[in-house]
Motif scaffolding. Structure first.
Motif, PDB file in Angstrom:
ATOM      1  N   UNK A  49     -73.920 -21.291 -21.138  1.00 51.53           N
ATOM      2  CA  UNK A  49     -75.104 -21.776 -21.976  1.00 51.53           C
ATOM      3  C   UNK A  49     -75.461 -20.431 -22.787  1.00 51.53           C
ATOM      4  N   UNK A  50     -75.599 -21.018 -24.230  1.00 48.97           N
ATOM      5  CA  UNK A  50     -75.880 -19.777 -25.483  1.00 48.97           C
ATOM      6  C   UNK A  50     -77.301 -20.119 -26.092  1.00 48.97           C
ATOM      7  N   UNK A  83     -80.648 -23.993 -33.885  1.00 49.28           N
ATOM      8  CA  UNK A  83     -79.905 -24.539 -33.358  1.00 49.28           C
ATOM      9  C   UNK A  83     -79.098 -23.213 -33.132  1.00 49.28           C
ATOM     10  N   UNK A  84     -78.721 -22.097 -32.213  1.00 54.56           N
ATOM     11  CA  UNK A  84     -78.135 -21.862 -32.999  1.00 54.56           C
ATOM     12  C   UNK A  84     -77.959 -20.677 -31.484  1.00 54.56           C
ATOM     13  N   UNK A 106     -75.983 -28.038 -24.808  1.00 53.19           N
ATOM     14  CA  UNK A 106     -76.465 -26.868 -24.935  1.00 53.19           C
ATOM     15  C   UNK A 106     -77.739 -25.995 -26.785  1.00 53.19           C
ATOM     16  N   UNK A 107     -78.834 -26.767 -26.218  1.00 51.42           N
ATOM     17  CA  UNK A 107     -80.033 -26.750 -27.088  1.00 51.42           C
ATOM     18  C   UNK A 107     -81.033 -26.198 -26.387  1.00 51.42           C
ATOM     19  N   UNK A 108     -81.910 -25.639 -26.684  1.00 45.71           N
ATOM     20  CA  UNK A 108     -82.872 -24.905 -26.063  1.00 45.71           C
ATOM     21  C   UNK A 108     -83.923 -26.007 -26.216  1.00 45.71           C
ATOM     22  N   UNK A 109     -84.520 -26.950 -26.824  1.00 42.77           N
ATOM     23  CA  UNK A 109     -85.329 -28.298 -26.782  1.00 42.77           C
ATOM     24  C   UNK A 109     -85.457 -29.258 -25.788  1.00 42.77           C
TER      25      UNK A 109
END
Length: 140
Positions: A49-50, A83-84, A106-109
């Protein structure tokens, strides 16, 4: 509590090696031995995950002057919805992981998938410590 004991679950008896094998499979899954072949530990393994859902990881380092202007609503506008990859990696944090169908976004939201909670990370310590200590006595 003593180690190397058989555990009873209803009428079923579970031997210590079977428990260690199960723990190893669980740890292997979260580290990349799963249908998508990805790790759920930040900074470890393939395709980890990033975008962990974590304010400290997703807000860039700022000068003291810049930091005075940061407010909670602003952090959502400027960083939460980007989205980064996070500018600060939470190396070693285990995130929530995939849904029951092994889908992972893999998107923080996607907080249920990307939040590195203490109730996830702390529970991995015992099995990992035991697996390191036994050196493969039960598991292959």
């Amino acid at each position: 509590m003593k180690s190397n004991q058989t555990v009873s679950c209803g009428t079923q008896r579970i031997e210590p090696c079977r428990l260690e094998e199960f723990a190893k499979r669980q740890m292997d899954y979260l580290l990349g031995s799963n249908p998508t072949g990805r790790s759920y530990m930040v900074g470890f393994g393939k395709n980890s995950p990033t975008q962990a859902h974590h304010r400290g990881a997703s807000v860039p380092v700022m000068s003291a002057e810049e930091g005075k202007a940061v407010a909670c609503p602003m952090s959502f506008v400027k960083w939460f919805n980007k989205d980064q990859a996070n500018p600060n990696e939470l190396t070693g944090a285990i995130v929530g992981g995939p849904d029951r169908y092994d889908n992972f976004n893999d998107q923080r939201w996607e907080s249920s998938m990307l939040e590195p909670c203490t109730y996830i990370n702390s529970l991995a310590i015992g099995p990992l410590a035991r697996l390191a200590a036994v050196g493969g006595s039960c598991v292959s």
